[in-house]
Design a protein around this motif. Structure first.
Motif, PDB file in Angstrom:
ATOM      1  N   MET A   1       0.839  -1.176   0.000  1.00  0.00           N
ATOM      2  CA  MET A   1       0.000   0.000   0.000  1.00  0.00           C
ATOM      3  C   MET A   1       0.888   1.245   0.000  1.00  0.00           C
ATOM      4  SD  MET A   1      -3.010   1.071   2.659  1.00  0.00           S
ATOM      5  CE  MET A   1      -2.096   1.830   3.962  1.00  0.00           C
ATOM      6  N   ALA A   2       0.611   2.157  -0.862  1.00  0.00           N
ATOM      7  CA  ALA A   2       1.368   3.391  -0.962  1.00  0.00           C
ATOM      8  C   ALA A   2       0.955   4.332   0.167  1.00  0.00           C
ATOM      9  CB  ALA A   2       1.110   4.049  -2.307  1.00  0.00           C
ATOM     10  N   THR A   3       1.916   5.125   0.638  1.00  0.00           N
ATOM     11  CA  THR A   3       1.583   6.093   1.680  1.00  0.00           C
ATOM     12  C   THR A   3       1.206   7.411   1.026  1.00  0.00           C
ATOM     13  OG1 THR A   3       3.871   6.798   1.874  1.00  0.00           O
ATOM     14  CG2 THR A   3       3.138   5.051   3.361  1.00  0.00           C
ATOM     15  N   ASN A   4       0.345   8.115   1.709  1.00  0.00           N
ATOM     16  CA  ASN A   4      -0.064   9.433   1.242  1.00  0.00           C
ATOM     17  C   ASN A   4       0.582  10.468   2.140  1.00  0.00           C
ATOM     18  OD1 ASN A   4      -1.991   8.613  -0.808  1.00  0.00           O
ATOM     19  ND2 ASN A   4      -3.151   7.783   0.891  1.00  0.00           N
ATOM     20  N   ASN A   5       1.003  11.551   1.539  1.00  0.00           N
ATOM     21  CA  ASN A   5       1.664  12.597   2.293  1.00  0.00           C
ATOM     22  C   ASN A   5       1.033  13.943   2.001  1.00  0.00           C
ATOM     23  OD1 ASN A   5       3.745  10.953   3.447  1.00  0.00           O
ATOM     24  ND2 ASN A   5       4.720  10.927   1.436  1.00  0.00           N
ATOM     25  N   LEU A   6       0.990  14.756   3.027  1.00  0.00           N
ATOM     26  CA  LEU A   6       0.653  16.163   2.874  1.00  0.00           C
ATOM     27  C   LEU A   6       1.993  16.871   2.852  1.00  0.00           C
ATOM     28  CD1 LEU A   6      -1.288  18.593   2.925  1.00  0.00           C
ATOM     29  CD2 LEU A   6      -1.177  18.485   5.433  1.00  0.00           C
ATOM     30  N   HIS A   7       2.256  17.605   1.786  1.00  0.00           N
ATOM     31  CA  HIS A   7       3.544  18.278   1.737  1.00  0.00           C
ATOM     32  C   HIS A   7       3.415  19.658   1.116  1.00  0.00           C
ATOM     33  CE1 HIS A   7       3.595  16.552  -2.343  1.00  0.00           C
ATOM     34  NE2 HIS A   7       4.400  17.532  -2.635  1.00  0.00           N
ATOM     35  N   ALA A   8       4.358  20.502   1.505  1.00  0.00           N
ATOM     36  CA  ALA A   8       4.473  21.848   0.954  1.00  0.00           C
ATOM     37  C   ALA A   8       5.952  22.079   0.691  1.00  0.00           C
ATOM     38  CB  ALA A   8       3.937  22.874   1.938  1.00  0.00           C
ATOM     39  N   ILE A   9       6.237  22.850  -0.333  1.00  0.00           N
ATOM     40  CA  ILE A   9       7.627  23.114  -0.695  1.00  0.00           C
ATOM     41  C   ILE A   9       7.878  24.616  -0.675  1.00  0.00           C
ATOM     42  CG2 ILE A   9       9.392  22.900  -2.490  1.00  0.00           C
ATOM     43  CD1 ILE A   9       7.851  20.395  -3.453  1.00  0.00           C
ATOM     44  N   TYR A  10       8.877  25.014   0.107  1.00  0.00           N
ATOM     45  CA  TYR A  10       9.330  26.402   0.133  1.00  0.00           C
ATOM     46  C   TYR A  10      10.530  26.474  -0.794  1.00  0.00           C
ATOM     47  CZ  TYR A  10      11.829  30.543   1.681  1.00  0.00           C
ATOM     48  OH  TYR A  10      12.493  31.737   1.710  1.00  0.00           O
ATOM     49  N   SER A  11      10.497  27.431  -1.698  1.00  0.00           N
ATOM     50  CA  SER A  11      11.594  27.557  -2.642  1.00  0.00           C
ATOM     51  C   SER A  11      12.021  29.022  -2.729  1.00  0.00           C
ATOM     52  CB  SER A  11      11.145  27.060  -4.020  1.00  0.00           C
ATOM     53  OG  SER A  11      12.193  27.152  -4.938  1.00  0.00           O
ATOM     54  N   SER A  12      13.311  29.243  -2.619  1.00  0.00           N
ATOM     55  CA  SER A  12      13.874  30.581  -2.767  1.00  0.00           C
ATOM     56  C   SER A  12      15.156  30.434  -3.581  1.00  0.00           C
ATOM     57  CB  SER A  12      14.165  31.191  -1.396  1.00  0.00           C
ATOM     58  OG  SER A  12      15.287  30.589  -0.805  1.00  0.00           O
ATOM     59  N   PRO A  13      15.728  31.540  -4.016  1.00  0.00           N
ATOM     60  CA  PRO A  13      16.983  31.427  -4.771  1.00  0.00           C
ATOM     61  C   PRO A  13      18.097  30.761  -3.964  1.00  0.00           C
ATOM     62  CG  PRO A  13      16.044  33.604  -5.064  1.00  0.00           C
ATOM     63  CD  PRO A  13      15.217  32.920  -4.008  1.00  0.00           C
ATOM     64  N   GLN A  14      18.044  30.874  -2.622  1.00  0.00           N
ATOM     65  CA  GLN A  14      19.104  30.309  -1.800  1.00  0.00           C
ATOM     66  C   GLN A  14      18.873  28.852  -1.412  1.00  0.00           C
ATOM     67  OE1 GLN A  14      17.516  33.247  -0.908  1.00  0.00           O
ATOM     68  NE2 GLN A  14      19.090  34.604  -1.708  1.00  0.00           N
ATOM     69  N   GLN A  15      17.618  28.434  -1.285  1.00  0.00           N
ATOM     70  CA  GLN A  15      17.368  27.075  -0.831  1.00  0.00           C
ATOM     71  C   GLN A  15      15.944  26.618  -1.138  1.00  0.00           C
ATOM     72  OE1 GLN A  15      17.336  28.330   3.580  1.00  0.00           O
ATOM     73  NE2 GLN A  15      16.469  26.283   3.612  1.00  0.00           N
ATOM     74  N   THR A  16      15.757  25.326  -0.995  1.00  0.00           N
ATOM     75  CA  THR A  16      14.435  24.710  -1.097  1.00  0.00           C
ATOM     76  C   THR A  16      14.254  23.859   0.142  1.00  0.00           C
ATOM     77  OG1 THR A  16      14.541  24.674  -3.500  1.00  0.00           O
ATOM     78  CG2 THR A  16      12.993  23.163  -2.479  1.00  0.00           C
ATOM     79  N   HIS A  17      13.065  23.938   0.726  1.00  0.00           N
ATOM     80  CA  HIS A  17      12.776  23.168   1.935  1.00  0.00           C
ATOM     81  C   HIS A  17      11.408  22.511   1.766  1.00  0.00           C
ATOM     82  CE1 HIS A  17      13.329  22.191   6.194  1.00  0.00           C
ATOM     83  NE2 HIS A  17      12.019  22.332   6.282  1.00  0.00           N
ATOM     84  N   THR A  18      11.334  21.215   2.070  1.00  0.00           N
ATOM     85  CA  THR A  18      10.079  20.475   1.969  1.00  0.00           C
ATOM     86  C   THR A  18       9.534  20.185   3.357  1.00  0.00           C
ATOM     87  OG1 THR A  18      10.786  19.460  -0.101  1.00  0.00           O
ATOM     88  CG2 THR A  18       8.979  18.390   1.062  1.00  0.00           C
ATOM     89  N   PHE A  19       8.270  20.464   3.536  1.00  0.00           N
ATOM     90  CA  PHE A  19       7.558  20.147   4.769  1.00  0.00           C
ATOM     91  C   PHE A  19       6.652  18.972   4.435  1.00  0.00           C
ATOM     92  CE2 PHE A  19       8.399  24.619   4.486  1.00  0.00           C
ATOM     93  CZ  PHE A  19       8.969  24.915   5.715  1.00  0.00           C
ATOM     94  N   GLU A  20       6.681  17.940   5.265  1.00  0.00           N
ATOM     95  CA  GLU A  20       5.933  16.738   4.912  1.00  0.00           C
ATOM     96  C   GLU A  20       5.405  16.029   6.156  1.00  0.00           C
ATOM     97  OE1 GLU A  20       6.425  13.422   1.490  1.00  0.00           O
ATOM     98  OE2 GLU A  20       8.241  14.067   2.516  1.00  0.00           O
TER      99      GLU A  20
END
Length: 99
Positions: A1-20
């Motif tokens: 069974m595949a897992t489901n995730n709630l995620h958001a991605i913050y992206s800027s010129p300096q970095q990318t950060h994923t919240f999950e």
């Protein structure tokens, strides 16, 4: 069974950060009329996770703002009067009267 995730991605010129966050409830079938309880469970869990991920994002962005502020101060840049006033009144409704 595949897992489901709630995620958001913050992206800027300096970095990318994923919240999950993982959604433990299985994704309900859309076909079966008997899927209503499963949909209710899934949506209830999703509803509980949204404020959690919002809080994670707020904490992250607050930390970023503090880092940016410290970096600017290290370079000798002062906070403008407008920025200081905005920070002082953050989260509050300020009604300015016309003089």
């Amino acid at each position: 069974m595949a897992t489901n995730n709630l995620h958001a991605i913050y992206s800027s010129p300096q970095q990318t950060h994923t919240f999950e966050h993982t959604i433990a409830s299985p994704l309900p079938s859309t076909d079966a009329p008997s899927a209503v309880p499963a949909k209710v469970t899934y949506l209830a869990e999703l509803r509980k996770l949204v404020p959690t991920i919002q809080n994670d994002i707020n904490v992250f962005l607050t930390e970023r703002m503090e880092e940016d502020k410290k970096a600017a101060e290290a370079q000798g840049q002062a906070v403008s009067d407008k920025e200081a006033k905005e920070e002082e009144n953050y989260g509050e409704e300020v009604v300015e009267e016309d003089a």
